[in-house]
Design a protein around this motif. Sequence first.
Motif, PDB file in Angstrom:
ATOM      1  N   TYR A 142      31.696  39.796  45.563  1.00  0.00           N
ATOM      2  CA  TYR A 142      31.660  40.192  44.159  1.00  0.00           C
ATOM      3  C   TYR A 142      33.083  40.302  43.638  1.00  0.00           C
ATOM      4  N   ILE A 143      33.340  39.702  42.493  1.00  0.00           N
ATOM      5  CA  ILE A 143      34.600  39.925  41.797  1.00  0.00           C
ATOM      6  C   ILE A 143      34.428  41.225  41.023  1.00  0.00           C
ATOM      7  N   VAL A 144      35.371  42.147  41.168  1.00  0.00           N
ATOM      8  CA  VAL A 144      35.333  43.420  40.461  1.00  0.00           C
ATOM      9  C   VAL A 144      36.658  43.544  39.717  1.00  0.00           C
ATOM     10  N   SER A 145      36.580  43.568  38.389  1.00  0.00           N
ATOM     11  CA  SER A 145      37.806  43.564  37.597  1.00  0.00           C
ATOM     12  C   SER A 145      37.622  44.384  36.327  1.00  0.00           C
ATOM     13  N   SER A 146      38.746  44.828  35.792  1.00  0.00           N
ATOM     14  CA  SER A 146      38.703  45.521  34.499  1.00  0.00           C
ATOM     15  C   SER A 146      38.760  44.508  33.348  1.00  0.00           C
ATOM     16  N   SER A 147      38.976  43.244  33.681  1.00  0.00           N
ATOM     17  CA  SER A 147      39.052  42.203  32.650  1.00  0.00           C
ATOM     18  C   SER A 147      37.671  41.915  32.055  1.00  0.00           C
ATOM     19  N   ILE A 148      37.620  41.950  30.725  1.00  0.00           N
ATOM     20  CA  ILE A 148      36.379  41.583  30.029  1.00  0.00           C
ATOM     21  C   ILE A 148      36.541  40.234  29.341  1.00  0.00           C
ATOM     22  N   ASN A 149      37.605  39.532  29.702  1.00  0.00           N
ATOM     23  CA  ASN A 149      37.882  38.220  29.144  1.00  0.00           C
ATOM     24  C   ASN A 149      36.793  37.232  29.581  1.00  0.00           C
ATOM     25  N   PRO A 150      36.071  36.639  28.635  1.00  0.00           N
ATOM     26  CA  PRO A 150      35.009  35.697  28.986  1.00  0.00           C
ATOM     27  C   PRO A 150      35.496  34.536  29.866  1.00  0.00           C
ATOM     28  N   ALA A 151      36.753  34.122  29.694  1.00  0.00           N
ATOM     29  CA  ALA A 151      37.293  33.033  30.524  1.00  0.00           C
ATOM     30  C   ALA A 151      37.350  33.453  31.988  1.00  0.00           C
ATOM     31  N   ASP A 152      37.774  34.702  32.260  1.00  0.00           N
ATOM     32  CA  ASP A 152      37.810  35.215  33.634  1.00  0.00           C
ATOM     33  C   ASP A 152      36.402  35.299  34.213  1.00  0.00           C
ATOM     34  N   ILE A 153      35.482  35.830  33.422  1.00  0.00           N
ATOM     35  CA  ILE A 153      34.099  36.000  33.882  1.00  0.00           C
ATOM     36  C   ILE A 153      33.475  34.644  34.196  1.00  0.00           C
ATOM     37  N   ASN A 154      33.626  33.691  33.303  1.00  0.00           N
ATOM     38  CA  ASN A 154      33.044  32.358  33.526  1.00  0.00           C
ATOM     39  C   ASN A 154      33.694  31.643  34.701  1.00  0.00           C
ATOM     40  N   LYS A 155      35.014  31.763  34.823  1.00  0.00           N
ATOM     41  CA  LYS A 155      35.714  31.130  35.946  1.00  0.00           C
ATOM     42  C   LYS A 155      35.228  31.724  37.270  1.00  0.00           C
ATOM     43  N   ALA A 156      35.133  33.054  37.333  1.00  0.00           N
ATOM     44  CA  ALA A 156      34.693  33.724  38.559  1.00  0.00           C
ATOM     45  C   ALA A 156      33.277  33.308  38.933  1.00  0.00           C
ATOM     46  N   LYS A 157      32.384  33.296  37.958  1.00  0.00           N
ATOM     47  CA  LYS A 157      30.989  32.948  38.241  1.00  0.00           C
ATOM     48  C   LYS A 157      30.822  31.477  38.622  1.00  0.00           C
TER      49      LYS A 157
END
Length: 138
Positions: free
Chosen positions: A95-110
């Motif tokens: 699981y990626i756990v981050s304080s970032s709510i940036n959609p680019a980070d979320i989409n890249k991680a997923k």
Amino acid sequence: MGDKIELACIIDDDSVYVRLIKRIIKAKHLCKNVLVFENGKEALVYFETILQNIEEQRIPEIIFLDLNMPMMDGWEFMEEFTKIKNQFNKIITLYIVSSSINPADINKAKSLNGVTDYLIKPVTIKDLESIFGAIENK
């Protein structure tokens, strides 16, 4: 739940967050042992060492990975870890756990192979119970 999961791993440089997550895991009996690494480089060295010795009991069933860390961040860790993870004879849920709510980070991680989900800090007790419960039931 009763400590059915042997080993979890937290890769995060935020000592307050790590201490909190470890306390929740212990209090709720979600896991027997927890490994902690302050950055991706420390964790990668650990996993490479395990591969040389093939010690199954030292391979975590779950990894919680932060993205923003010194030395080697979560992105760099994932890039290197994906090269070796298939050599382990164990399913490792990450699981990626981050304080970032940036959609680019979320989409890249997923989109990364091997990432189960993206969690936004702070992770709740309910989140952890659900995650550990799902792994136990696999």
